[in-house]
Design a protein around this motif. Structure first.
Motif, PDB file in Angstrom:
ATOM      1  N   ASP A 176       0.824  -1.212   0.000  1.00 40.14           N
ATOM      2  CA  ASP A 176       0.000   0.000   0.000  1.00 40.14           C
ATOM      3  C   ASP A 176       0.859   1.264   0.000  1.00 40.14           C
ATOM      4  O   ASP A 176       0.589   2.210  -0.742  1.00 40.14           O
ATOM      5  N   HIS A 182       2.520   1.800  -3.402  1.00 40.78           N
ATOM      6  CA  HIS A 182       1.529   2.248  -4.389  1.00 40.78           C
ATOM      7  C   HIS A 182       1.122   3.696  -4.149  1.00 40.78           C
ATOM      8  O   HIS A 182       0.950   4.452  -5.111  1.00 40.78           O
ATOM      9  N   GLU A 211       1.597   6.538  -6.863  1.00 38.66           N
ATOM     10  CA  GLU A 211       0.423   7.298  -7.294  1.00 38.66           C
ATOM     11  C   GLU A 211       0.666   8.797  -7.148  1.00 38.66           C
ATOM     12  O   GLU A 211       0.303   9.578  -8.021  1.00 38.66           O
ATOM     13  N   GLN A 258       2.380   4.285 -12.597  1.00 36.53           N
ATOM     14  CA  GLN A 258       1.674   3.017 -12.412  1.00 36.53           C
ATOM     15  C   GLN A 258       2.716   1.919 -12.203  1.00 36.53           C
ATOM     16  O   GLN A 258       3.623   1.769 -13.030  1.00 36.53           O
ATOM     17  N   SER A 280       3.922  -2.126 -10.253  1.00 40.07           N
ATOM     18  CA  SER A 280       3.663  -3.397  -9.588  1.00 40.07           C
ATOM     19  C   SER A 280       4.591  -3.463  -8.389  1.00 40.07           C
ATOM     20  O   SER A 280       5.722  -2.974  -8.443  1.00 40.07           O
ATOM     21  N   ARG A 298       0.759  -6.645  -5.991  1.00 38.36           N
ATOM     22  CA  ARG A 298      -0.322  -5.882  -6.626  1.00 38.36           C
ATOM     23  C   ARG A 298       0.234  -5.102  -7.804  1.00 38.36           C
ATOM     24  O   ARG A 298       1.295  -4.501  -7.725  1.00 38.36           O
ATOM     25  N   ASP A 350      -0.900  -2.129 -10.564  1.00 39.41           N
ATOM     26  CA  ASP A 350      -1.889  -1.125 -10.932  1.00 39.41           C
ATOM     27  C   ASP A 350      -2.537  -1.521 -12.249  1.00 39.41           C
ATOM     28  O   ASP A 350      -1.898  -2.146 -13.109  1.00 39.41           O
TER      29      ASP A 350
END
Length: 145
Positions: free
Chosen positions: A24, A27, A31, A36, A38, A52, A54
């Protein structure tokens, strides 16, 4: 009679909750920069704890984030510090092709230590190498708090 193993202090392994916090945080950092990415988090054994990508991250970023984390874990060093070692004139120039598991010597992978012991690694892919490295470092700063 004591054994050498009796004096080894145990270290709490990296948890899935902590791995999610790292993903989190990386990311959010990406952001904020409009990138974008991973993000992959591995435990000390190289097993996937969290991942995760994007929605609009380039597809290869999933593979690069995982390879960066794996490389940082196996060599116990940030991938940004290893780049020069594998250049044609570097002391480990043959290392990228010497092993069955693919290593990736591009900035963005950072090992995770707890109490001086290696407990995992994070890898970020999708931005420029310097960005990926900064996103991973930002995530680790949040975990240290």
């Amino acid at each position: 009679m004591s054994t050498p193993l009796a004096s080894v202090a145990s270290v709490t392994p990296l948890t899935t909750v902590e791995a999610d916090v790292l993903v989190d945080a990386a990311h959010r950092a990406a952001e904020a920069a409009g990138v974008q990415v991973s993000v992959t988090v591995l435990d000390a054994g190289g097993h996937l704890l969290a991942f995760r990508r994007d929605d609009r991250a380039v597809l290869i970023s999933g593979e690069t984030s995982t390879r960066k984390a794996y490389t940082a874990l196996q060599l116990g060093a940030p991938t940004a510090e290893l780049v020069d070692l594998v250049k044609p004139d570097g002391p480990f120039h043959s290392l990228p092709t010497a092993l069955d598991r693919p290593l990736l010597f591009i900035a963005g992978g950072i090992p995770i230590h707890r109490d001086g012991r290696l407990v995992g690694a994070i890898g970020v892919g999708g931005g420029a190498p310097e960005q990926d490295d900064a996103f991973a470092a930002t995530a680790l700063e949040g975990l240290a708090r």
